[in-house]
Design a protein around this motif. Structure first.
Motif, PDB file in Angstrom:
ATOM      1  N   GLY A  49       0.863  -1.072  -0.167  1.00  0.00           N
ATOM      2  CA  GLY A  49      -0.029   0.042   0.028  1.00  0.00           C
ATOM      3  C   GLY A  49       0.723   1.278  -0.129  1.00  0.00           C
ATOM      4  O   GLY A  49       0.387   2.205  -0.692  1.00  0.00           O
ATOM      5  N   ASN A  98       1.932   2.711  -3.243  1.00  0.00           N
ATOM      6  CA  ASN A  98       0.725   3.610  -3.973  1.00  0.00           C
ATOM      7  C   ASN A  98       1.044   4.936  -3.588  1.00  0.00           C
ATOM      8  O   ASN A  98       0.684   6.068  -4.321  1.00  0.00           O
ATOM      9  CB  ASN A  98      -0.610   3.234  -3.562  1.00  0.00           C
ATOM     10  N   SER A 157      -3.661  -7.802  -7.048  1.00  0.00           N
ATOM     11  CA  SER A 157      -3.448  -6.102  -7.052  1.00  0.00           C
ATOM     12  C   SER A 157      -2.557  -5.684  -8.129  1.00  0.00           C
ATOM     13  O   SER A 157      -2.892  -4.738  -9.059  1.00  0.00           O
ATOM     14  CB  SER A 157      -2.923  -5.853  -5.666  1.00  0.00           C
ATOM     15  N   SER A 184      -4.459  -6.203 -11.394  1.00  0.00           N
ATOM     16  CA  SER A 184      -5.524  -5.468 -11.622  1.00  0.00           C
ATOM     17  C   SER A 184      -5.328  -4.088 -11.840  1.00  0.00           C
ATOM     18  O   SER A 184      -5.932  -3.417 -12.130  1.00  0.00           O
ATOM     19  CB  SER A 184      -6.476  -5.548 -10.135  1.00  0.00           C
ATOM     20  N   THR A 224      -2.781  -1.796 -10.033  1.00  0.00           N
ATOM     21  CA  THR A 224      -2.441  -0.886  -9.035  1.00  0.00           C
ATOM     22  C   THR A 224      -1.655   0.154  -9.572  1.00  0.00           C
ATOM     23  O   THR A 224      -1.031   0.069 -10.298  1.00  0.00           O
ATOM     24  CB  THR A 224      -2.165  -1.795  -7.840  1.00  0.00           C
ATOM     25  N   TRP A 268       1.385   0.957  -8.897  1.00  0.00           N
ATOM     26  CA  TRP A 268       2.668   0.646  -8.865  1.00  0.00           C
ATOM     27  C   TRP A 268       2.973  -0.484 -10.118  1.00  0.00           C
ATOM     28  O   TRP A 268       4.048  -0.730 -10.359  1.00  0.00           O
ATOM     29  CB  TRP A 268       3.421   0.260  -7.766  1.00  0.00           C
ATOM     30  N   SER A 269       1.849  -0.940 -10.682  1.00  0.00           N
ATOM     31  CA  SER A 269       2.069  -2.108 -11.567  1.00  0.00           C
ATOM     32  C   SER A 269       2.797  -1.869 -12.575  1.00  0.00           C
ATOM     33  O   SER A 269       3.277  -2.753 -13.296  1.00  0.00           O
ATOM     34  CB  SER A 269       0.815  -2.917 -11.617  1.00  0.00           C
TER      35      SER A 269
END
Length: 176
Positions: free
Chosen positions: A8, A11, A50, A53, A55, A57-58
């Motif tokens: 988290g 992010n 995550s 999907s 996020t 930082w992906s």
């Protein structure tokens, strides 16, 4: 329990703002067996989901995968009281580190030129930290880039520590 909080943070303190120029993967390693701990397997899967999907930082990473080192409970020792309490106080983290090194060397994790070993207590404090790590990973003048342990937990018994413990590199380092 710490994984959602740690990822988290990515992010709010993003690893990158733009592509870093090379493919960087996240490899999660659980110390024991996923088969014996469905909650640990689910936590790792939640990070993977995550990432998949999209996020924040992906876009910084090519993939996220999870492995288990399969340590027994007897091997997976970490005693915060340290060396003064028991000689094998850090056997779990040390054995996981050896598993990680072997897995990079033998190709279990894939074919990589370098990797950053990041323990869960390492907290990013600067946006775009991944750019700096990639630059340092490709510095051919060093094999390991990290720092000595500089905490004060060991102060009461420094004189009784063997040199290999006293002068070890903390786990958060780049290896190539």
């Amino acid at each position: 329990n710490d994984m959602p909080e740690m990822f988290g943070l990515w992010n709010t303190v993003p690893p990158c703002e733009s592509p870093v120029g090379v493919t960087v993967d996240v490899i999660l390693v659980y110390s024991q067996s996923f088969e014996d701990n469905p909650a640990a397997q689910q936590a790792a899967q939640n990070v993977i989901t995550s990432f998949e999907s999209g996020t924040a930082w992906s876009s910084c990473f090519g993939s996220v995968r999870a492995f288990d080192a399969k340590l027994t409970a007897q091997e997976d020792v970490y005693d915060a009281r340290g060396y003064a309490a028991r000689n094998d106080w850090a056997n779990g983290p040390n054995t996981v580190f050896l598993f990680v090194m072997r897995s990079f060397r033998d190709g279990t994790f894939g074919n990589y030129d370098a990797f950053y070993f990041m323990e869960f207590d390492a907290v990013p404090v600067r946006d775009n930290w991944l750019h700096q790590f990639v630059a340092e990973a490709y510095d051919a003048t060093v094999a390991i880039r990290g720092s000595r342990y500089r905490g004060d937990t060991w102060d009461p018994y420094l004189s009784s520590l063997p040199a290999d413990v006293l002068f070890h590199v903390n786990g958060n380092a780049i290896y190539n």
